[in-house]
Structure formats: C-alpha cells, structure tokens
Scaffold this motif. Sequence first.
Motif, mmCIF file in Angstrom:
data_model
loop_
_atom_site.group_PDB
_atom_site.id
_atom_site.type_symbol
_atom_site.label_atom_id
_atom_site.label_comp_id
_atom_site.label_asym_id
_atom_site.label_seq_id
_atom_site.Cartn_x
_atom_site.Cartn_y
_atom_site.Cartn_z
ATOM 1 N N ARG A 55 -32.828 38.538 34.106
ATOM 2 C CA ARG A 55 -33.659 38.119 32.955
ATOM 3 C C ARG A 55 -35.094 38.564 33.197
ATOM 4 N NH1 ARG A 55 -32.990 32.044 33.094
ATOM 5 N NH2 ARG A 55 -32.230 32.476 35.183
ATOM 6 N N ARG A 56 -35.678 39.160 32.212
ATOM 7 C CA ARG A 56 -37.092 39.573 32.276
ATOM 8 C C ARG A 56 -37.938 38.427 31.731
ATOM 9 N NH1 ARG A 56 -36.210 43.309 35.761
ATOM 10 N NH2 ARG A 56 -34.904 44.973 35.032
ATOM 11 N N ARG A 57 -38.981 38.074 32.479
ATOM 12 C CA ARG A 57 -39.828 36.947 32.034
ATOM 13 C C ARG A 57 -41.145 37.432 31.533
ATOM 14 N NH1 ARG A 57 -38.291 32.670 36.734
ATOM 15 N NH2 ARG A 57 -36.111 33.038 36.493
#
Length: 132
Positions: A130-132
Amino acid sequence: MSLKLDHSSVEELDLALRLYRRLLVRLLLILVLGFAGVIGLAKLSTILSPPYGVYFLGQGLVTWGLLGLLALLFAEFWWEGRQIGKALNHPDLLDSPVAGLLGGLAVIGERAAAIGMEPGFFHGPLRPIRRR
C-alpha cells in the motif's frame, strides 16, 4: 522474468508464509498438550509409587516427559525450518533449519518487496504494497 536462487514466485512465498502459520499453531498445541502430559505423568508417577514416584535410570517420569517435550519441539522446528527452506530455496535455511527460522521472515519480506508485495496480517497471503 527468470527465477534465480535469490528470487521466488508469489506461490512459493505464500507457501512459506503458510508454513510459518502452521508452525505457530503447532508450536502452541505442542506446548499446551505437552505440559498437560507432563503434569499427567507427575500424577501417574505418584499414584504408581507414593510418595516419591517412579524413577527410571535415576530420573523421574516428569524429567523424562520434559526431555521428550524438548525433543519434540526441536524436531518440529527442524522439520518446519527444512520445509520453509525448500519452499524459499534458501541455502542458509536448508543448512541450519532451526537457526534459519528467525531470518526466514526477513527473506520472505525482502523477496516479496522485490516484486512489489508484502505479507498480510498474521503471515497471511501476499498483497500489493500500500502506498501512503
């Protein structure tokens, strides 16, 4: 993409994570049932020969039960470490499976990150990072 010694497919990494989950569950079962068995041996030993218990080769049944439990734990670590090493095709895990179990999760995380994946909750199947 060709797979080399230091690369693994998603299926192989998922298999290794599944083996880690199985190891944790089996470890808990062995410890709970093993200590219950040792307590049962202590009671049985005292019932058979009160008040001191049964001795075999200079040791009580409780000592032999604990030694058996320790041997069973070592065998479980060795067997599962060997299976995880085969799934990851990692030489350190194959050479010393018990000691390699500690670094096995790091190997899985490193190889999963190389293909843009990460392990799920409680060593679950791989999922995209997941990219934050």
